[in-house]
Write an enzyme that holds these catalytic residues in place. Sequence first.
Site: not given
Ligand code: NAD
Length: 495
Positions: A184-185, A188, A237, A293
Amino acid sequence: MSATGPGGATGVHRSGPATEASFGHGGSSVRVLPHTSGRSVAVIGVGYVGLPTAATLAHLGHRVTCGDADPAKIALLQGGRVPIVEEHLEDLVQEGQASGRLHFVVGATDAVAGAEFVFLCVPTPQAEDGSADLSYVEAVAEEIGPHLAPGTVIVNKSTVPVGSTLVVERVLGRHDVTVVSNPEFLREGTAVPDSLHPERIVVGAADQSAAARVGELFAGTHAPLLITDAATAETIKYASNAFLATKLSFVNAVAGLCEAVGADVRDVILGLGYDKRIGFEFLRPGPGWGGSCLPKDTRALVYIAEQAGYDFSFLRGAIATNEEQFVRVVDKVVRAVARTTAAPVERPAGDRLTGTVVAAWGLTFKAGTDDLRNSPAVEVVRRLVGEGATVQAFDPTVAVPAGAPSAPVTGLSSLAPPGTDDSWTASVRSFPDAYAACAGAAAVVVLTEWDEFRWLDFTTVRERLSAPVVVDARNLLDPSQLRRLGFDYTGIGRR
Ligand code: NAD
Protein backbone atom coordinates in the site's frame (compact mmCIF):
# COMPACT_ATOMS: atom_id res chain seq x y z
CA MET A 1 6.59 -9.22 -14.93
CA SER A 2 4.01 -7.20 -16.80
CA ALA A 3 3.11 -3.56 -16.54
CA THR A 4 0.41 -1.41 -18.01
CA GLY A 5 0.39 2.31 -18.67
CA PRO A 6 -2.21 4.64 -17.18
CA GLY A 7 -5.65 3.27 -17.90
CA GLY A 8 -4.11 0.24 -19.57
CA ALA A 9 -5.36 -3.25 -18.90
CA THR A 10 -2.76 -6.02 -19.06
CA GLY A 11 -4.23 -8.70 -16.85
CA VAL A 12 -7.19 -6.50 -15.96
CA HIS A 13 -10.55 -6.90 -17.64
CA ARG A 14 -13.42 -4.68 -16.71
CA SER A 15 -16.76 -6.40 -17.10
CA GLY A 16 -20.16 -4.89 -17.87
CA PRO A 17 -21.18 -1.26 -18.08
CA ALA A 18 -19.63 1.04 -15.51
CA THR A 19 -21.13 3.93 -13.59
CA GLU A 20 -19.34 7.16 -12.69
CA ALA A 21 -18.94 8.54 -9.18
CA SER A 22 -17.01 11.48 -7.82
CA PHE A 23 -15.17 11.57 -4.49
CA GLY A 24 -12.53 13.74 -2.85
CA HIS A 25 -10.27 14.33 -5.84
CA GLY A 26 -11.02 17.70 -7.32
CA GLY A 27 -14.23 16.41 -8.92
CA SER A 28 -12.53 13.73 -11.05
CA SER A 29 -14.24 10.40 -11.09
CA VAL A 30 -13.52 6.72 -10.65
CA ARG A 31 -15.33 4.00 -12.49
CA VAL A 32 -17.61 1.94 -10.30
CA LEU A 33 -18.36 -1.67 -11.18
CA PRO A 34 -22.02 -2.58 -11.48
CA HIS A 35 -23.19 -4.38 -8.33
CA THR A 36 -23.42 -7.79 -9.99
CA SER A 37 -19.73 -7.93 -10.98
CA GLY A 38 -18.45 -7.01 -7.50
CA ARG A 39 -16.35 -9.56 -5.65
CA SER A 40 -16.67 -10.79 -2.10
CA VAL A 41 -13.81 -9.30 -0.09
CA ALA A 42 -12.74 -9.42 3.57
CA VAL A 43 -10.42 -6.77 5.06
CA ILE A 44 -8.70 -7.69 8.32
CA GLY A 45 -7.59 -4.68 10.39
CA VAL A 46 -9.48 -1.42 9.91
CA GLY A 47 -6.77 1.09 10.76
CA TYR A 48 -5.23 3.85 8.68
CA VAL A 49 -4.75 1.45 5.74
CA GLY A 50 -7.52 -1.14 6.13
CA LEU A 51 -10.40 1.31 6.44
CA PRO A 52 -9.68 3.43 3.34
CA THR A 53 -8.94 0.21 1.42
CA ALA A 54 -12.23 -1.38 2.48
CA ALA A 55 -14.29 1.73 1.78
CA THR A 56 -12.63 2.13 -1.63
CA LEU A 57 -13.28 -1.50 -2.59
CA ALA A 58 -16.95 -1.03 -1.59
CA HIS A 59 -17.05 2.19 -3.61
CA LEU A 60 -15.72 0.27 -6.60
CA GLY A 61 -18.64 -2.15 -6.33
CA HIS A 62 -17.27 -5.03 -4.25
CA ARG A 63 -18.99 -6.58 -1.23
CA VAL A 64 -16.67 -5.94 1.69
CA THR A 65 -16.71 -7.30 5.24
CA CYS A 66 -14.19 -5.81 7.63
CA GLY A 67 -12.98 -7.63 10.73
CA ASP A 68 -11.00 -6.05 13.53
CA ALA A 69 -9.92 -7.32 16.92
CA ASP A 70 -10.97 -4.05 18.59
CA PRO A 71 -14.70 -4.23 19.49
CA ALA A 72 -14.88 -0.50 20.34
CA LYS A 73 -13.61 0.40 16.86
CA ILE A 74 -16.13 -1.93 15.23
CA ALA A 75 -19.03 -0.55 17.30
CA LEU A 76 -18.11 2.98 16.21
CA LEU A 77 -17.88 1.93 12.55
CA GLN A 78 -21.16 0.03 12.67
CA GLY A 79 -22.70 3.34 13.74
CA GLY A 80 -21.17 5.07 10.69
CA ARG A 81 -18.41 6.87 12.61
CA VAL A 82 -14.70 6.51 11.87
CA PRO A 83 -12.16 6.20 14.68
CA ILE A 84 -9.42 8.28 12.96
CA VAL A 85 -9.05 11.78 11.56
CA GLU A 86 -8.96 11.37 7.75
CA GLU A 87 -10.69 13.77 5.37
CA HIS A 88 -13.63 12.27 3.38
CA LEU A 89 -13.24 8.85 5.04
CA GLU A 90 -16.43 9.01 7.08
CA ASP A 91 -18.43 9.96 3.96
CA LEU A 92 -16.92 7.10 1.98
CA VAL A 93 -17.63 4.62 4.80
CA GLN A 94 -21.21 5.84 5.15
CA GLU A 95 -21.67 5.59 1.37
CA GLY A 96 -20.51 1.95 1.51
CA GLN A 97 -22.84 1.16 4.39
CA ALA A 98 -25.80 2.85 2.66
CA SER A 99 -25.11 0.81 -0.49
CA GLY A 100 -25.21 -2.39 1.58
CA ARG A 101 -21.71 -3.29 0.37
CA LEU A 102 -19.67 -2.45 3.49
CA HIS A 103 -20.01 -4.29 6.80
CA PHE A 104 -18.04 -4.46 10.04
CA VAL A 105 -17.66 -7.43 12.38
CA VAL A 106 -15.53 -8.17 15.42
CA GLY A 107 -12.62 -10.52 14.72
CA ALA A 108 -11.11 -11.98 11.57
CA THR A 109 -12.89 -15.35 11.54
CA ASP A 110 -16.40 -14.01 10.92
CA ALA A 111 -15.13 -11.57 8.31
CA VAL A 112 -13.57 -14.23 6.04
CA ALA A 113 -16.66 -16.44 5.76
CA GLY A 114 -17.41 -16.79 2.04
CA ALA A 115 -14.73 -14.26 0.97
CA GLU A 116 -12.94 -14.74 -2.37
CA PHE A 117 -10.22 -12.26 -1.35
CA VAL A 118 -8.89 -11.55 2.16
CA PHE A 119 -6.79 -8.39 2.66
CA LEU A 120 -4.41 -8.40 5.63
CA CYS A 121 -4.01 -4.81 6.91
CA VAL A 122 -2.67 -5.41 10.42
CA PRO A 123 0.34 -3.69 12.03
CA THR A 124 3.94 -4.70 11.38
CA PRO A 125 5.73 -2.67 14.07
CA GLN A 126 9.46 -2.45 14.57
CA ALA A 127 10.98 -5.23 16.65
CA GLU A 128 13.82 -4.46 19.07
CA ASP A 129 16.51 -5.52 16.56
CA GLY A 130 15.08 -3.17 13.87
CA SER A 131 13.36 -5.96 11.92
CA ALA A 132 9.63 -5.91 11.14
CA ASP A 133 7.55 -7.75 13.73
CA LEU A 134 5.33 -10.18 11.83
CA SER A 135 3.44 -11.46 14.86
CA TYR A 136 0.15 -9.69 14.00
CA VAL A 137 0.21 -11.01 10.45
CA GLU A 138 1.04 -14.50 11.67
CA ALA A 139 -1.69 -14.39 14.34
CA VAL A 140 -4.33 -13.50 11.76
CA ALA A 141 -3.07 -16.16 9.32
CA GLU A 142 -3.25 -18.76 12.08
CA GLU A 143 -6.75 -17.64 13.05
CA ILE A 144 -8.28 -17.59 9.56
CA GLY A 145 -6.44 -20.61 8.08
CA PRO A 146 -9.12 -23.21 8.95
CA HIS A 147 -12.00 -20.94 7.90
CA LEU A 148 -11.01 -20.04 4.34
CA ALA A 149 -12.95 -21.36 1.37
CA PRO A 150 -10.84 -23.32 -1.16
CA GLY A 151 -9.40 -21.00 -3.82
CA THR A 152 -9.37 -17.90 -1.58
CA VAL A 153 -6.70 -15.33 -2.41
CA ILE A 154 -4.96 -13.83 0.66
CA VAL A 155 -3.73 -10.34 -0.12
CA ASN A 156 -0.94 -9.04 2.08
CA LYS A 157 -1.27 -5.26 2.27
CA SER A 158 0.69 -4.87 5.49
CA THR A 159 4.29 -3.76 4.86
CA VAL A 160 6.26 -6.96 5.33
CA PRO A 161 9.85 -8.07 4.73
CA VAL A 162 10.87 -9.85 1.59
CA GLY A 163 9.82 -13.48 1.89
CA SER A 164 6.76 -12.84 4.09
CA THR A 165 4.35 -14.18 1.48
CA LEU A 166 5.98 -17.57 2.06
CA VAL A 167 5.69 -17.10 5.85
CA VAL A 168 1.95 -16.41 5.54
CA GLU A 169 1.55 -19.47 3.27
CA ARG A 170 3.30 -21.63 5.86
CA VAL A 171 1.25 -20.32 8.80
CA LEU A 172 -2.04 -20.67 6.90
CA GLY A 173 -1.17 -24.32 6.35
CA ARG A 174 -3.41 -24.56 3.31
CA HIS A 175 -2.46 -25.80 -0.17
CA ASP A 176 -5.73 -24.70 -1.74
CA VAL A 177 -5.36 -20.94 -1.14
CA THR A 178 -2.96 -18.43 -2.71
CA VAL A 179 -1.00 -15.63 -1.03
CA VAL A 180 -0.34 -12.42 -2.94
CA SER A 181 1.61 -9.29 -1.99
CA ASN A 182 -0.15 -5.96 -2.64
CA PRO A 183 1.81 -3.20 -0.89
CA GLU A 184 0.00 0.00 0.00
CA PHE A 185 1.26 3.48 -0.87
CA LEU A 186 -1.48 5.75 0.53
CA ARG A 187 -0.53 8.79 2.61
CA GLU A 188 -2.30 9.62 5.84
CA GLY A 189 -4.11 12.94 5.43
CA THR A 190 -4.94 12.16 1.78
CA ALA A 191 -5.81 8.48 2.21
CA VAL A 192 -9.19 8.73 0.45
CA PRO A 193 -8.05 10.36 -2.80
CA ASP A 194 -4.90 8.22 -2.70
CA SER A 195 -7.03 5.06 -2.46
CA LEU A 196 -9.56 6.11 -5.09
CA HIS A 197 -6.86 7.36 -7.47
CA PRO A 198 -3.69 5.40 -6.69
CA GLU A 199 -0.61 6.24 -8.76
CA ARG A 200 0.03 2.53 -9.25
CA ILE A 201 -1.18 -0.85 -8.09
CA VAL A 202 1.59 -3.36 -7.39
CA VAL A 203 0.73 -7.04 -7.04
CA GLY A 204 3.34 -9.72 -6.55
CA ALA A 205 2.85 -13.48 -6.53
CA ALA A 206 4.19 -16.73 -7.87
CA ASP A 207 0.69 -17.36 -9.22
CA GLN A 208 0.36 -14.61 -11.84
CA SER A 209 -3.30 -15.32 -12.53
CA ALA A 210 -4.15 -14.77 -8.83
CA ALA A 211 -2.14 -11.54 -8.99
CA ALA A 212 -4.09 -10.43 -12.06
CA ARG A 213 -7.40 -11.16 -10.27
CA VAL A 214 -6.29 -8.94 -7.38
CA GLY A 215 -5.31 -6.20 -9.85
CA GLU A 216 -8.75 -6.53 -11.42
CA LEU A 217 -10.38 -5.60 -8.09
CA PHE A 218 -8.93 -2.11 -8.60
CA ALA A 219 -9.70 -1.84 -12.32
CA GLY A 220 -12.16 0.97 -11.65
CA THR A 221 -9.36 3.24 -10.47
CA HIS A 222 -7.60 3.11 -13.88
CA ALA A 223 -4.26 3.02 -12.06
CA PRO A 224 -1.27 1.47 -13.82
CA LEU A 225 -0.95 -2.15 -12.72
CA LEU A 226 2.42 -3.75 -12.10
CA ILE A 227 2.36 -7.51 -11.70
CA THR A 228 5.54 -9.08 -10.46
CA ASP A 229 6.83 -11.79 -8.15
CA ALA A 230 6.22 -11.48 -4.41
CA ALA A 231 9.81 -10.63 -3.40
CA THR A 232 9.90 -7.81 -5.95
CA ALA A 233 6.56 -6.37 -4.78
CA GLU A 234 7.72 -6.47 -1.17
CA THR A 235 10.99 -4.78 -2.16
CA ILE A 236 9.15 -2.04 -4.11
CA LYS A 237 7.34 -0.96 -0.94
CA TYR A 238 10.49 -0.74 1.17
CA ALA A 239 12.47 0.90 -1.63
CA SER A 240 9.72 3.52 -2.08
CA ASN A 241 9.72 4.47 1.59
CA ALA A 242 13.53 4.43 1.72
CA PHE A 243 13.63 6.80 -1.25
CA LEU A 244 11.11 9.18 0.33
CA ALA A 245 13.00 9.18 3.63
CA THR A 246 16.26 9.81 1.77
CA LYS A 247 14.70 12.71 -0.14
CA LEU A 248 13.60 14.31 3.14
CA SER A 249 16.99 13.77 4.74
CA PHE A 250 18.57 15.26 1.63
CA VAL A 251 16.50 18.44 1.76
CA ASN A 252 17.10 18.78 5.51
CA ALA A 253 20.84 18.45 4.86
CA VAL A 254 20.60 21.06 2.08
CA ALA A 255 18.79 23.34 4.55
CA GLY A 256 21.71 22.89 6.96
CA LEU A 257 24.10 23.76 4.14
CA CYS A 258 22.03 26.85 3.31
CA GLU A 259 22.38 28.04 6.89
CA ALA A 260 26.14 27.53 6.73
CA VAL A 261 26.65 29.41 3.44
CA GLY A 262 23.94 32.04 3.82
CA ALA A 263 21.61 30.74 1.10
CA ASP A 264 17.82 30.50 1.34
CA VAL A 265 16.54 26.95 1.12
CA ARG A 266 13.13 27.96 -0.22
CA ASP A 267 14.66 29.48 -3.32
CA VAL A 268 17.14 26.60 -3.60
CA ILE A 269 14.17 24.19 -3.64
CA LEU A 270 12.45 26.25 -6.33
CA GLY A 271 15.60 26.12 -8.42
CA LEU A 272 15.86 22.36 -7.87
CA GLY A 273 12.21 21.51 -8.36
CA TYR A 274 11.80 23.04 -11.82
CA ASP A 275 14.21 20.37 -13.02
CA LYS A 276 11.77 17.58 -13.93
CA ARG A 277 14.34 14.95 -12.99
CA ILE A 278 14.16 16.29 -9.43
CA GLY A 279 10.63 17.70 -9.04
CA PHE A 280 9.10 19.57 -6.10
CA GLU A 281 7.47 16.72 -4.20
CA PHE A 282 8.85 15.82 -0.79
CA LEU A 283 11.43 18.59 -0.85
CA ARG A 284 10.23 20.37 2.28
CA PRO A 285 12.62 20.84 5.16
CA GLY A 286 11.19 20.05 8.56
CA PRO A 287 11.89 18.85 12.08
CA GLY A 288 12.90 15.41 10.78
CA TRP A 289 10.80 12.68 9.21
CA GLY A 290 8.66 10.24 11.13
CA GLY A 291 5.20 8.70 11.20
CA SER A 292 4.09 5.13 11.49
CA CYS A 293 5.97 3.96 8.38
CA LEU A 294 9.22 5.69 7.37
CA PRO A 295 11.22 5.10 10.58
CA LYS A 296 10.28 1.43 10.98
CA ASP A 297 10.43 0.65 7.26
CA THR A 298 13.87 2.21 6.75
CA ARG A 299 15.25 0.34 9.76
CA ALA A 300 13.60 -2.86 8.57
CA LEU A 301 15.20 -2.43 5.15
CA VAL A 302 18.64 -1.90 6.66
CA TYR A 303 18.03 -5.12 8.64
CA ILE A 304 16.74 -7.05 5.60
CA ALA A 305 19.80 -5.94 3.61
CA GLU A 306 22.15 -6.92 6.46
CA GLN A 307 20.58 -10.37 6.72
CA ALA A 308 21.02 -10.80 2.99
CA GLY A 309 24.69 -9.74 3.15
CA TYR A 310 24.30 -6.22 1.71
CA ASP A 311 25.49 -3.24 3.71
CA PHE A 312 22.94 -0.49 2.94
CA SER A 313 25.23 2.24 4.32
CA PHE A 314 23.57 4.82 2.07
CA LEU A 315 20.24 4.32 3.88
CA ARG A 316 21.93 4.25 7.27
CA GLY A 317 23.25 7.71 6.35
CA ALA A 318 19.73 9.00 5.67
CA ILE A 319 18.58 7.68 9.06
CA ALA A 320 21.56 9.30 10.82
CA THR A 321 20.87 12.64 9.09
CA ASN A 322 17.32 12.44 10.41
CA GLU A 323 18.53 11.95 13.97
CA GLU A 324 20.77 15.03 13.51
CA GLN A 325 17.74 17.04 12.43
CA PHE A 326 15.97 16.53 15.76
CA VAL A 327 19.12 17.77 17.50
CA ARG A 328 19.35 20.77 15.17
CA VAL A 329 15.77 21.86 15.94
CA VAL A 330 16.34 21.60 19.70
CA ASP A 331 19.60 23.58 19.31
CA LYS A 332 17.70 26.31 17.45
CA VAL A 333 15.27 26.62 20.36
CA VAL A 334 18.14 26.72 22.89
CA ARG A 335 20.00 29.41 20.92
CA ALA A 336 16.88 31.51 20.31
CA VAL A 337 15.92 31.44 23.99
CA ALA A 338 19.50 32.39 24.95
CA ARG A 339 19.41 35.34 22.50
CA THR A 340 16.37 36.82 24.21
CA THR A 341 17.52 36.13 27.76
CA ALA A 342 19.08 39.19 29.49
CA ALA A 343 22.08 37.35 30.94
CA PRO A 344 22.23 33.89 29.33
CA VAL A 345 24.00 31.27 31.41
CA GLU A 346 26.17 28.64 29.69
CA ARG A 347 24.60 25.35 30.71
CA PRO A 348 25.67 21.79 29.95
CA ALA A 349 23.75 19.62 27.47
CA GLY A 350 20.71 18.14 29.19
CA ASP A 351 20.21 21.28 31.25
CA ARG A 352 20.11 23.99 28.60
CA LEU A 353 16.37 24.72 28.98
CA THR A 354 15.95 24.08 32.68
CA GLY A 355 13.19 26.29 34.05
CA THR A 356 12.09 27.31 30.53
CA VAL A 357 8.53 26.91 29.29
CA VAL A 358 8.33 26.18 25.54
CA ALA A 359 5.09 26.24 23.54
CA ALA A 360 4.82 23.53 20.87
CA TRP A 361 2.37 23.94 17.98
CA GLY A 362 1.58 20.53 16.53
CA LEU A 363 2.17 17.02 17.80
CA THR A 364 1.00 14.81 14.92
CA PHE A 365 3.60 13.58 12.44
CA LYS A 366 1.98 15.63 9.68
CA ALA A 367 -1.07 17.82 9.15
CA GLY A 368 -4.39 16.20 8.27
CA THR A 369 -4.08 13.22 10.61
CA ASP A 370 -4.40 12.49 14.32
CA ASP A 371 -1.54 9.97 14.15
CA LEU A 372 1.16 10.55 16.78
CA ARG A 373 3.08 7.33 16.07
CA ASN A 374 6.78 8.11 15.69
CA SER A 375 5.93 11.75 15.21
CA PRO A 376 9.00 13.98 14.75
CA ALA A 377 7.05 16.64 16.68
CA VAL A 378 6.80 14.32 19.67
CA GLU A 379 10.47 13.40 19.31
CA VAL A 380 11.48 17.10 19.39
CA VAL A 381 9.18 17.68 22.39
CA ARG A 382 10.79 14.71 24.17
CA ARG A 383 14.25 16.17 23.52
CA LEU A 384 13.18 19.66 24.69
CA VAL A 385 12.06 18.10 27.97
CA GLY A 386 15.40 16.26 27.98
CA GLU A 387 17.01 19.74 28.08
CA GLY A 388 14.91 20.65 31.12
CA ALA A 389 12.00 22.43 29.39
CA THR A 390 8.34 22.23 30.32
CA VAL A 391 6.26 21.95 27.14
CA GLN A 392 2.82 23.48 26.56
CA ALA A 393 1.48 21.82 23.43
CA PHE A 394 -1.42 22.47 21.14
CA ASP A 395 -2.52 20.21 18.32
CA PRO A 396 -5.92 20.49 16.59
CA THR A 397 -6.46 16.73 16.94
CA VAL A 398 -5.38 16.35 20.56
CA ALA A 399 -8.44 16.97 22.71
CA VAL A 400 -8.48 18.78 26.04
CA PRO A 401 -11.63 18.13 28.14
CA ALA A 402 -14.12 21.01 27.89
CA GLY A 403 -13.44 23.67 30.51
CA ALA A 404 -10.03 22.26 31.51
CA PRO A 405 -7.15 24.75 31.09
CA SER A 406 -4.80 21.91 30.04
CA ALA A 407 -4.50 18.13 30.17
CA PRO A 408 -1.88 15.41 29.83
CA VAL A 409 -1.48 14.04 26.30
CA THR A 410 -3.05 10.57 26.24
CA GLY A 411 -0.74 7.79 25.15
CA LEU A 412 2.37 9.95 25.00
CA SER A 413 4.47 7.50 27.01
CA SER A 414 3.86 4.77 24.42
CA LEU A 415 5.50 6.99 21.79
CA ALA A 416 8.98 7.08 23.31
CA PRO A 417 11.60 4.85 21.69
CA PRO A 418 11.42 1.32 23.17
CA GLY A 419 13.39 0.95 26.38
CA THR A 420 13.58 4.68 27.17
CA ASP A 421 12.41 6.23 30.42
CA ASP A 422 8.99 7.89 29.98
CA SER A 423 9.17 10.32 32.92
CA TRP A 424 9.49 13.16 30.37
CA THR A 425 5.78 12.86 29.56
CA ALA A 426 4.93 14.47 32.95
CA SER A 427 6.47 17.72 31.63
CA VAL A 428 4.17 17.92 28.61
CA ARG A 429 0.59 19.17 28.72
CA SER A 430 -1.89 19.82 25.96
CA PHE A 431 -3.73 23.16 25.77
CA PRO A 432 -7.10 23.92 24.17
CA ASP A 433 -5.78 26.38 21.57
CA ALA A 434 -2.57 27.80 20.10
CA TYR A 435 -2.79 31.04 22.12
CA ALA A 436 -3.37 29.25 25.44
CA ALA A 437 -0.29 27.10 24.80
CA CYS A 438 1.84 30.27 24.53
CA ALA A 439 0.92 31.66 27.96
CA GLY A 440 4.17 32.52 29.74
CA ALA A 441 6.33 30.52 27.28
CA ALA A 442 9.81 31.77 26.38
CA ALA A 443 9.45 30.50 22.79
CA VAL A 444 7.00 28.81 20.45
CA VAL A 445 8.20 26.05 18.16
CA VAL A 446 6.11 25.07 15.10
CA LEU A 447 6.35 21.31 14.72
CA THR A 448 3.43 20.26 12.48
CA GLU A 449 2.37 22.10 9.32
CA TRP A 450 -1.29 22.67 10.31
CA ASP A 451 -2.45 25.46 8.00
CA GLU A 452 -4.42 27.18 10.77
CA PHE A 453 -1.13 28.21 12.45
CA ARG A 454 -0.44 30.57 9.55
CA TRP A 455 -3.61 32.56 10.18
CA LEU A 456 -3.22 33.23 13.90
CA ASP A 457 -3.14 36.75 15.31
CA PHE A 458 0.57 37.10 16.01
CA THR A 459 0.10 40.28 18.03
CA THR A 460 -1.90 38.16 20.50
CA VAL A 461 0.73 35.40 20.30
CA ARG A 462 3.38 37.96 21.15
CA GLU A 463 1.37 39.22 24.11
CA ARG A 464 0.98 35.69 25.48
CA LEU A 465 4.64 34.73 25.21
CA SER A 466 7.14 35.88 27.82
CA ALA A 467 9.60 36.56 24.97
CA PRO A 468 8.83 37.03 21.25
CA VAL A 469 10.61 33.90 19.97
CA VAL A 470 9.42 31.67 17.11
CA VAL A 471 11.29 28.60 15.91
CA ASP A 472 9.46 27.51 12.77
CA ALA A 473 10.57 23.93 12.13
CA ARG A 474 8.12 23.65 9.19
CA ASN A 475 8.95 26.94 7.42
CA LEU A 476 5.21 27.60 7.65
CA LEU A 477 5.14 31.22 8.77
CA ASP A 478 6.11 34.49 7.12
CA PRO A 479 9.48 35.61 8.58
CA SER A 480 9.16 39.23 7.42
CA GLN A 481 5.69 39.63 8.96
CA LEU A 482 6.92 38.17 12.24
CA ARG A 483 10.10 40.24 12.32
CA ARG A 484 8.03 43.37 11.66
CA LEU A 485 6.05 42.45 14.79
CA GLY A 486 9.30 42.20 16.73
CA PHE A 487 9.71 38.42 16.79
CA ASP A 488 13.06 36.64 16.84
CA TYR A 489 12.25 34.23 13.97
CA THR A 490 14.26 31.12 13.10
CA GLY A 491 13.25 28.77 10.28
CA ILE A 492 14.99 25.80 8.71
CA GLY A 493 17.59 26.84 6.14
CA ARG A 494 15.85 30.15 5.76
CA ARG A 495 17.12 33.69 6.21
P1 NAD B 1 -3.23 0.47 12.40
O1 NAD B 1 -2.59 0.19 13.69
O2 NAD B 1 -3.83 1.81 12.13
O3 NAD B 1 -4.38 -0.60 12.11
C1 NAD B 1 -4.22 -1.96 12.31
C2 NAD B 1 -5.54 -2.56 12.74
O4 NAD B 1 -5.37 -3.97 12.84
C3 NAD B 1 -6.02 -2.07 14.10
O5 NAD B 1 -7.34 -1.56 13.99
C4 NAD B 1 -5.98 -3.33 14.97
O6 NAD B 1 -7.01 -3.35 15.94
C5 NAD B 1 -6.15 -4.42 13.93
N1 NAD B 1 -5.69 -5.73 14.35
C6 NAD B 1 -4.54 -6.06 14.97
N2 NAD B 1 -4.49 -7.38 15.19
C7 NAD B 1 -5.62 -7.91 14.68
C8 NAD B 1 -6.15 -9.23 14.60
N3 NAD B 1 -5.47 -10.27 15.08
N4 NAD B 1 -7.36 -9.40 14.03
C9 NAD B 1 -8.05 -8.36 13.55
N5 NAD B 1 -7.60 -7.08 13.59
C10 NAD B 1 -6.40 -6.87 14.15
O7 NAD B 1 -2.12 0.16 11.29
P2 NAD B 1 -1.97 0.84 9.86
O8 NAD B 1 -1.32 2.17 9.98
O9 NAD B 1 -3.25 0.73 9.11
O10 NAD B 1 -0.88 -0.11 9.19
C11 NAD B 1 -1.18 -1.43 8.77
C12 NAD B 1 -0.07 -1.91 7.86
O11 NAD B 1 -0.05 -1.10 6.68
C13 NAD B 1 1.33 -1.84 8.45
O12 NAD B 1 2.08 -2.92 7.99
C14 NAD B 1 1.87 -0.54 7.88
O13 NAD B 1 3.27 -0.54 7.81
C15 NAD B 1 1.27 -0.55 6.50
N6 NAD B 1 1.12 0.77 5.88
C16 NAD B 1 0.70 1.84 6.64
C17 NAD B 1 0.52 3.08 6.03
C18 NAD B 1 0.05 4.28 6.83
O14 NAD B 1 0.10 5.40 6.30
N7 NAD B 1 -0.42 4.11 8.05
C19 NAD B 1 0.78 3.24 4.64
C20 NAD B 1 1.19 2.14 3.92
C21 NAD B 1 1.36 0.91 4.54
